[in-house]
Design a protein around this motif. Structure first.
Motif, PDB file in Angstrom:
ATOM      1  N   HIS A 109      13.530  -4.919  -0.622  1.00  9.96           N
ATOM      2  CA  HIS A 109      12.875  -4.087   0.368  1.00  9.96           C
ATOM      3  C   HIS A 109      11.630  -4.722   0.964  1.00  9.96           C
ATOM      4  CE1 HIS A 109      15.582  -0.772  -0.155  1.00  9.96           C
ATOM      5  NE2 HIS A 109      15.539  -1.024  -1.450  1.00  9.96           N
ATOM      6  N   TYR A 134      13.686  14.595   4.174  1.00  6.86           N
ATOM      7  CA  TYR A 134      14.166  14.575   2.804  1.00  6.86           C
ATOM      8  C   TYR A 134      13.748  15.874   2.112  1.00  6.86           C
ATOM      9  CZ  TYR A 134       9.407  13.086   1.589  1.00  6.86           C
ATOM     10  OH  TYR A 134       8.043  12.999   1.453  1.00  6.86           O
ATOM     11  N   VAL A 146      10.902   7.208  -6.243  1.00  6.59           N
ATOM     12  CA  VAL A 146      12.164   7.264  -5.483  1.00  6.59           C
ATOM     13  C   VAL A 146      13.287   7.796  -6.364  1.00  6.59           C
ATOM     14  CG1 VAL A 146      13.947   5.828  -4.400  1.00  6.59           C
ATOM     15  CG2 VAL A 146      11.522   5.474  -3.824  1.00  6.59           C
ATOM     16  N   TYR A 158       5.850   0.543   5.829  1.00  7.13           N
ATOM     17  CA  TYR A 158       6.550   1.777   6.108  1.00  7.13           C
ATOM     18  C   TYR A 158       5.553   2.885   6.439  1.00  7.13           C
ATOM     19  CZ  TYR A 158      10.054  -1.052   3.907  1.00  7.13           C
ATOM     20  OH  TYR A 158      10.887  -2.078   3.592  1.00  7.13           O
ATOM     21  N   ARG A 185      14.137  11.477  -5.660  1.00  6.60           N
ATOM     22  CA  ARG A 185      15.217  11.252  -4.694  1.00  6.60           C
ATOM     23  C   ARG A 185      14.702  11.198  -3.255  1.00  6.60           C
ATOM     24  NH1 ARG A 185      17.920  15.164  -8.410  1.00  6.60           N
ATOM     25  NH2 ARG A 185      19.159  13.866  -9.783  1.00  6.60           N
ATOM     26  N   VAL A 186      13.630  10.446  -3.056  1.00  9.76           N
ATOM     27  CA  VAL A 186      13.123  10.215  -1.705  1.00  9.76           C
ATOM     28  C   VAL A 186      13.596   8.846  -1.248  1.00  9.76           C
ATOM     29  CG1 VAL A 186      11.109  11.712  -1.946  1.00  9.76           C
ATOM     30  CG2 VAL A 186      10.916   9.307  -2.560  1.00  9.76           C
ATOM     31  N   SER A 187      13.544   8.620   0.028  1.00  8.98           N
ATOM     32  CA  SER A 187      13.972   7.343   0.593  1.00  8.98           C
ATOM     33  C   SER A 187      13.068   6.216   0.099  1.00  8.98           C
ATOM     34  CB  SER A 187      13.921   7.405   2.116  1.00  8.98           C
ATOM     35  OG  SER A 187      14.094   6.114   2.670  1.00  8.98           O
ATOM     36  N   PRO A 188      13.640   5.060  -0.217  1.00  9.91           N
ATOM     37  CA  PRO A 188      12.799   3.925  -0.645  1.00  9.91           C
ATOM     38  C   PRO A 188      11.893   3.397   0.462  1.00  9.91           C
ATOM     39  CG  PRO A 188      15.089   3.260  -0.476  1.00  9.91           C
ATOM     40  CD  PRO A 188      15.054   4.747  -0.264  1.00  9.91           C
ATOM     41  N   THR A 189      12.145   3.772   1.710  1.00  4.21           N
ATOM     42  CA  THR A 189      11.273   3.304   2.790  1.00  4.21           C
ATOM     43  C   THR A 189      10.018   4.148   2.913  1.00  4.21           C
ATOM     44  OG1 THR A 189      12.437   4.621   4.443  1.00  4.21           O
ATOM     45  CG2 THR A 189      13.197   2.351   4.101  1.00  4.21           C
ATOM     46  N   HIS A 190       9.965   5.287   2.237  1.00  2.00           N
ATOM     47  CA  HIS A 190       8.782   6.143   2.270  1.00  2.00           C
ATOM     48  C   HIS A 190       7.897   5.747   1.099  1.00  2.00           C
ATOM     49  CE1 HIS A 190      11.475   9.527   4.089  1.00  2.00           C
ATOM     50  NE2 HIS A 190      11.453   8.442   4.816  1.00  2.00           N
ATOM     51  N   ARG A 195       6.484   6.543   7.005  1.00  3.04           N
ATOM     52  CA  ARG A 195       6.896   7.925   6.828  1.00  3.04           C
ATOM     53  C   ARG A 195       6.231   8.528   5.601  1.00  3.04           C
ATOM     54  NH1 ARG A 195      13.140   8.410   7.813  1.00  3.04           N
ATOM     55  NH2 ARG A 195      12.538  10.380   8.695  1.00  3.04           N
TER      56      ARG A 195
END
Length: 156
Positions: free
Chosen positions: A13, A152, A54, A22, A58-63, A24
């Motif tokens: 990443h 999310y 993450v 990132y 269960r959040v996006s790895p980009t956040h 967000r």
């Protein structure tokens, strides 16, 4: 998750460096330590904390938004039952309300396991989860998070 998995995650990443690329919103974390690590270890600790959030929430790895503060030992008093005071580690995570106790337990377990990869004994870890209303976060140039579509769920 093993340390090599966190490093693989970090490289996939963000190859070659820590970055704040990132934008967000997601849970924010502050890691405070009482000893110095190499820059590579510091990046690995930050990536590990992020990966735990993450996985557990269960959040996006980009956040992501994770910072590290290194304190001089005389400025960081901690638990007396920590067998290695130089490894005292505090993690404060600021989140929106709604995560289940199971998700919080999963996060705490993952963080303690991840820190063990850096030699941090479990009794030396303090994790504080701060649940704040969305209106108490200012994002994207000062917009209340309550006015932003997250993309999310927080009820995991």
């Amino acid at each position: 998750m093993a340390l090599h998995a966190f490093r693989a995650f970090a490289y996939e990443h963000n190859p070659g460096r820590c970055s704040n690329a990132y934008r967000r919103p997601m849970p924010s974390a502050v890691v405070e330590v009482r000893r110095e690590y190499t820059p590579e270890q510091e990046c690995a600790i930050l990536e590990m904390v992020h990966a735990c959030i993450v996985q557990a929430f269960r959040v996006s790895p980009t956040h992501r938004n994770v910072t590290l503060t290194v304190h001089r030992p005389h400025r960081f008093l901690g638990r007396l039952d920590c067998p290695a005071p130089e490894y005292l580690t505090n993690i404060s995570i600021y989140v929106l309300p709604g995560r289940s106790i199971d998700a919080k337990r999963r996060l705490f377990r993952l963080l303690v396991e991840g820190l063990a990869q850096f030699g941090v004994p479990a009794p030396c870890v303090l994790i504080r989860l701060h649940e704040l209303p969305a209106a108490n976060f200012g994002v994207r140039g000062g917009v209340p998070l309550s006015d932003v579509e997250l993309g999310y769920p927080v009820d995991v």
